[in-house]
Design an enzyme around this catalytic site. Structure first.
Site: not given
Length: 308
Positions: A18, A245
């Site tokens: 991530d 993100c």
């Protein structure tokens, strides 16, 4: 539990996937392997190493096979990989002996899901149900991750009923764990407390509930405390506060694992993680990236009480 808080929690370190996938400069495979090996020796028992996504979509993770082949992780550390679709699972299964868990993901809002994976929620769910079934047949532990569970930057409010409905579909397809992501840092502690109280009621006792907070607006650790107070015992975080993100701009990193561990240890909640070893890994990744990181504990160091 002490003062209503769990005595211990489980933390999945997600920085190598991530975190790294949001870095603009490609990180060398050897650096990734060294950092993963270091993280795996901090006491963390769950580690997200990479993802089998298309190399042209996320070039940073094009070396997923090489990373899995080269890492040297202790047997008591569960390695997970993010799987976007059936093709990704097929590619991952060629290295089945190198990992124990998979994560699948989708968004709780139609707009975010289309911008992120170019599919409707229903299209994503249908595909992921097939992935989860095959993964369980292969003996893999499965987690379903629901992005923008607490609010969408495009649509605003995301109804809890929709989030829990998606979670039920994932559970029924084979997900043993559901992670709720505050993907762009819109959640607040009061909202989080109510959300996790209802999540347990909606999904039953057999599903592990995991909180995945971002620190976009500085509320990440406050949201952790709110989740803890409802009995949540599973969290995801990223060393150095890496991550974010891809959509929209400004969605900054996950909560820093070292900040999370520092806070939990100060409150008497065990993690099994050696904070000094974790900080050493964070200093290493900062050197690799060549820039300051958002971690507060990296700057200030652990709390020193000088108690006799």
């Amino acid at each position: 539990m002490t003062d209503g808080l769990p005595d211990s929690v489980r933390i999945r370190e997600v920085g190598p996937r991530d975190g790294f996938q949001n870095e603009p400069e490609v990180i060398a495979t050897a650096d990734k392997v060294r950092l993963i090996d270091a993280l795996a020796r901090t006491g963390v028992k769950r580690l997200e190493a990479t993802s089998f996504v298309r190399a042209d979509v996320i070039p940073q993770l094009a070396d997923a096979r090489e990373v899995l082949e080269q890492i040297d992780v202790p047997d008591d550390v569960a390695v997970s990989v993010l799987i976007p679709n059936e093709r990704g699972l097929e590619n991952a299964l060629a290295l089945r002996d190198r990992f124990q868990e998979i994560n699948v993901f989708l968004s709780a809002s139609e707009t975010h899901n289309r911008k992120n994976v170019n599919r409707s929620i229903e299209e994503s769910l249908t595909g992921l149900e097939a992935v989860l079934g095959r993964a369980r047949e292969a003996g893999l532990r499965c987690e379903g991750v629901i992005s923008v569970s607490f609010g969408c930057p495009y649509e605003g409010d995301v109804p809890q009923e929709r989030v829990f409905g998606i979670a039920e579909r994932l559970r029924d397809a084979g997900a043993q764990e559901i992670a709720f992501g505050d993907t762009t840092g819109m959640a607040n502690p009061r909202q989080v407390r109510g959300f996790f109280e209802h999540a347990r009621e909606a999904l039953g006792a057999g599903v592990e509930l995991t909180a995945h907070f971002h620190n976009t607006r500085g509320q990440g650790l406050a949201n952790v405390l709110a989740a803890l107070e409802t009995g949540c015992e599973s969290f995801e975080s990223s060393f150095g506060e890496l991550g974010g993100c891809p959509v929209p701009p400004g969605a900054t990193g996950n909560i820093a694992t070292e900040d999370l561990v520092s806070m939990l240890h100060e409150m008497g909640v065990a993690t099994g993680i050696d904070l000094e070893a974790l900080l050493a890994a964070t200093r290493d990744v900062a050197a690799v990236l060549g820039r300051p990181l958002g971690s507060h504990t990296l700057v200030a160091g652990p709390v020193e009480w000088h108690r006799e």
